[in-house]
Design a protein around this motif. Sequence first.
Motif, PDB file in Angstrom:
ATOM      1  N   LYS A 224      16.369  22.188 -32.654  1.00 32.19           N
ATOM      2  CA  LYS A 224      17.370  22.675 -33.588  1.00 32.19           C
ATOM      3  C   LYS A 224      18.620  23.142 -32.856  1.00 32.19           C
ATOM      4  O   LYS A 224      19.754  22.866 -33.285  1.00 32.19           O
ATOM      5  N   ALA A 225      18.449  23.818 -31.721  1.00 29.00           N
ATOM      6  CA  ALA A 225      19.594  24.292 -30.951  1.00 29.00           C
ATOM      7  C   ALA A 225      20.424  23.121 -30.436  1.00 29.00           C
ATOM      8  O   ALA A 225      21.663  23.129 -30.500  1.00 29.00           O
ATOM      9  N   VAL A 226      19.741  22.077 -29.916  1.00 28.43           N
ATOM     10  CA  VAL A 226      20.449  20.905 -29.416  1.00 28.43           C
ATOM     11  C   VAL A 226      21.237  20.241 -30.547  1.00 28.43           C
ATOM     12  O   VAL A 226      22.404  19.862 -30.387  1.00 28.43           O
ATOM     13  N   ALA A 227      20.591  20.141 -31.719  1.00 27.01           N
ATOM     14  CA  ALA A 227      21.254  19.514 -32.861  1.00 27.01           C
ATOM     15  C   ALA A 227      22.480  20.305 -33.293  1.00 27.01           C
ATOM     16  O   ALA A 227      23.536  19.723 -33.623  1.00 27.01           O
ATOM     17  N   GLU A 228      22.370  21.623 -33.286  1.00 27.15           N
ATOM     18  CA  GLU A 228      23.493  22.444 -33.725  1.00 27.15           C
ATOM     19  C   GLU A 228      24.666  22.356 -32.752  1.00 27.15           C
ATOM     20  O   GLU A 228      25.832  22.359 -33.162  1.00 27.15           O
ATOM     21  N   ASN A 230      25.387  19.744 -31.021  1.00 24.64           N
ATOM     22  CA  ASN A 230      25.972  18.436 -31.285  1.00 24.64           C
ATOM     23  C   ASN A 230      26.843  18.438 -32.543  1.00 24.64           C
ATOM     24  O   ASN A 230      27.765  17.637 -32.684  1.00 24.64           O
ATOM     25  N   MET A 231      26.552  19.374 -33.466  1.00 24.47           N
ATOM     26  CA  MET A 231      27.316  19.443 -34.709  1.00 24.47           C
ATOM     27  C   MET A 231      28.477  20.422 -34.634  1.00 24.47           C
ATOM     28  O   MET A 231      29.132  20.693 -35.628  1.00 24.47           O
ATOM     29  N   GLY A 232      28.733  20.982 -33.448  1.00 19.96           N
ATOM     30  CA  GLY A 232      29.903  21.832 -33.284  1.00 19.96           C
ATOM     31  C   GLY A 232      29.627  23.299 -33.050  1.00 19.96           C
ATOM     32  O   GLY A 232      30.561  24.081 -32.844  1.00 19.96           O
ATOM     33  N   ALA A 257      25.685  29.442 -24.808  1.00 23.16           N
ATOM     34  CA  ALA A 257      27.079  29.218 -25.208  1.00 23.16           C
ATOM     35  C   ALA A 257      27.527  27.866 -24.661  1.00 23.16           C
ATOM     36  O   ALA A 257      27.189  27.493 -23.531  1.00 23.16           O
ATOM     37  N   ALA A 258      28.287  27.146 -25.473  1.00 26.64           N
ATOM     38  CA  ALA A 258      28.729  25.807 -25.096  1.00 26.64           C
ATOM     39  C   ALA A 258      30.152  25.844 -24.544  1.00 26.64           C
ATOM     40  O   ALA A 258      30.997  26.612 -24.997  1.00 26.64           O
ATOM     41  N   THR A 259      30.417  24.967 -23.575  1.00 26.18           N
ATOM     42  CA  THR A 259      31.760  24.736 -23.053  1.00 26.18           C
ATOM     43  C   THR A 259      32.199  23.343 -23.506  1.00 26.18           C
ATOM     44  O   THR A 259      31.431  22.378 -23.367  1.00 26.18           O
ATOM     45  N   VAL A 260      33.401  23.241 -24.047  1.00 22.27           N
ATOM     46  CA  VAL A 260      33.871  21.965 -24.587  1.00 22.27           C
ATOM     47  C   VAL A 260      35.102  21.487 -23.822  1.00 22.27           C
ATOM     48  O   VAL A 260      35.799  22.270 -23.164  1.00 22.27           O
ATOM     49  N   ASP A 261      35.376  20.176 -23.944  1.00 23.68           N
ATOM     50  CA  ASP A 261      36.569  19.610 -23.311  1.00 23.68           C
ATOM     51  C   ASP A 261      37.733  19.627 -24.300  1.00 23.68           C
ATOM     52  O   ASP A 261      37.637  20.219 -25.387  1.00 23.68           O
ATOM     53  N   SER A 263      38.777  17.460 -26.237  1.00 25.35           N
ATOM     54  CA  SER A 263      38.481  16.793 -27.510  1.00 25.35           C
ATOM     55  C   SER A 263      37.368  17.498 -28.283  1.00 25.35           C
ATOM     56  O   SER A 263      36.779  16.923 -29.186  1.00 25.35           O
ATOM     57  N   SER A 264      37.078  18.755 -27.881  1.00 21.04           N
ATOM     58  CA  SER A 264      36.044  19.579 -28.526  1.00 21.04           C
ATOM     59  C   SER A 264      34.643  18.991 -28.388  1.00 21.04           C
ATOM     60  O   SER A 264      33.761  19.274 -29.189  1.00 21.04           O
ATOM     61  N   ARG A 265      34.477  18.198 -27.362  1.00 21.48           N
ATOM     62  CA  ARG A 265      33.152  17.655 -27.098  1.00 21.48           C
ATOM     63  C   ARG A 265      32.419  18.568 -26.122  1.00 21.48           C
ATOM     64  O   ARG A 265      32.990  19.022 -25.126  1.00 21.48           O
ATOM     65  N   VAL A 266      31.150  18.852 -26.407  1.00 23.50           N
ATOM     66  CA  VAL A 266      30.362  19.726 -25.538  1.00 23.50           C
ATOM     67  C   VAL A 266      30.151  19.053 -24.192  1.00 23.50           C
ATOM     68  O   VAL A 266      29.708  17.890 -24.126  1.00 23.50           O
TER      69      VAL A 266
END
Length: 495
Positions: A224-228, A230-232, A257-261, A263-266
Amino acid sequence: MDHEKVNILLVDDQPAKLLAYEVILKELGENLVIASSGREALEVLLKTEIAVILVDVCMPELDGFELAAMIREHPRFQKTAMIFISAIQVSDIDRLRGYEMGAVDYVPVPVVPEVLRAKIKVFSELYRKTRELERLNQELEDRVRARTAELENSTTKLRESEQRRSMAIAAGKMGSWDWDWISGDWMWDEGQYRIFGVNPESFAVNPANVQALLHPDDVEQLRKAVAEFNMGTRAYETEFRILRPDGEVRWCVGTAAATVDDSSRVVRVSGVTVDITERKRAEERQNLLAREVDHRAKNALALAQSIVRLTRADEVKAYVNAVEGRINALARVHTILSLSSWQGAELSKLIDEEVAPYSLGGQIVLAGPEVQLLPTTAQTLALALHELFTNSAKYGALSTRSGRLAIGWQVEDQLLTLSWEESGGPLVMPPKSRGFGTRSLLASVESQLGGQAQFDWRAEGLVCRLEVPLIRKTAATTPGKFDAASASGLQRASG
């Protein structure tokens, strides 16, 4: 969810860096306290309750290491979480020195805002939950005292149960990790390996191996965490269980916590893991303690109520003496049960407590093996023995120096047989009819304990035989409920 704010102390001699920390941590919603030097930080600590200290390693006068050492010397701050920030490359020796000074983690410069917030958030929540547990523990102790106060004149105070231990914030119970979302590479620190109970030299950190260490019921949370992400989703927190290679199950709380580029991609996910097993066990003990206190208090109140309601006497003084005697007997058996953590009571100890006031002159002889009684059996049998001793002291063998009393017991096939034989006392006349006291004791032994009671009113003294099963096949009464007959006295018939 609204919660009580905690104080986070930010220590740095550079105002610009302090302002940057404030901006990063502002969204946590906690109280941020500023100190521009080590001395100023010490002054704040003496006046304010601090949950987490974020301190720069390099400062004039008192550097981070010296400040940490001074803080740890004070008993009040020995468990306060401290995180070092270092703008220079930190060697292993410096890290070791920092951990020896009491630091729980290092944050390198430039600071990753999400990582810093995640680390601060974990320790803030630990501090908050620790205080909450302490308050709950205090409330529970207050309830225990309030309930036992009603029985202070009739029973001994219930033994206080083990107090909840505060959760220690220590490096050994925290780990951090980093996951390259693009390449799939993982990085664990030593604390992460320690929490999961694996060897850094032989354990390969990859999704398959990590999943194998998760409790089967909690694997879905990882998916579920991985999916979330991926969904932003940019941050995620959850509690989960791990199953160590040695078979031990541990509870953890994980924050990521996620770091994005651009283009808002993780591109990277970083997080911290904290072992909260002790907190979970403390919560279980608290729930068990609350239920146990409630059960014992109600049981004791029911016993006392039955004693008061069913005691008979022609005069007020006699009534008071009878009630006090029976409640004291109940108090004595409660003391014995408390010493065994309510696991049971030895029959010999029950008898010794009742024998004590009459043991002068060698009038009483006891003989029997060690027998462990269940709590309900011990309470009922203790009151029955009290009635027999009281009756004998008033009318039977123990009412005169020439009287003798022999008490013997044995166990066969889980059946306790106790014999009571008086001799040498006043002349005994058989009762013309079975009195209220005799009927009460019979009902107590037969209905409450599922046993039998037999009386032989010999001229030379009463002989009583009690048969009590040590294991009940079916419950005659609801656990904790006291049969009315148990509180009634054995009254000797005279003729």
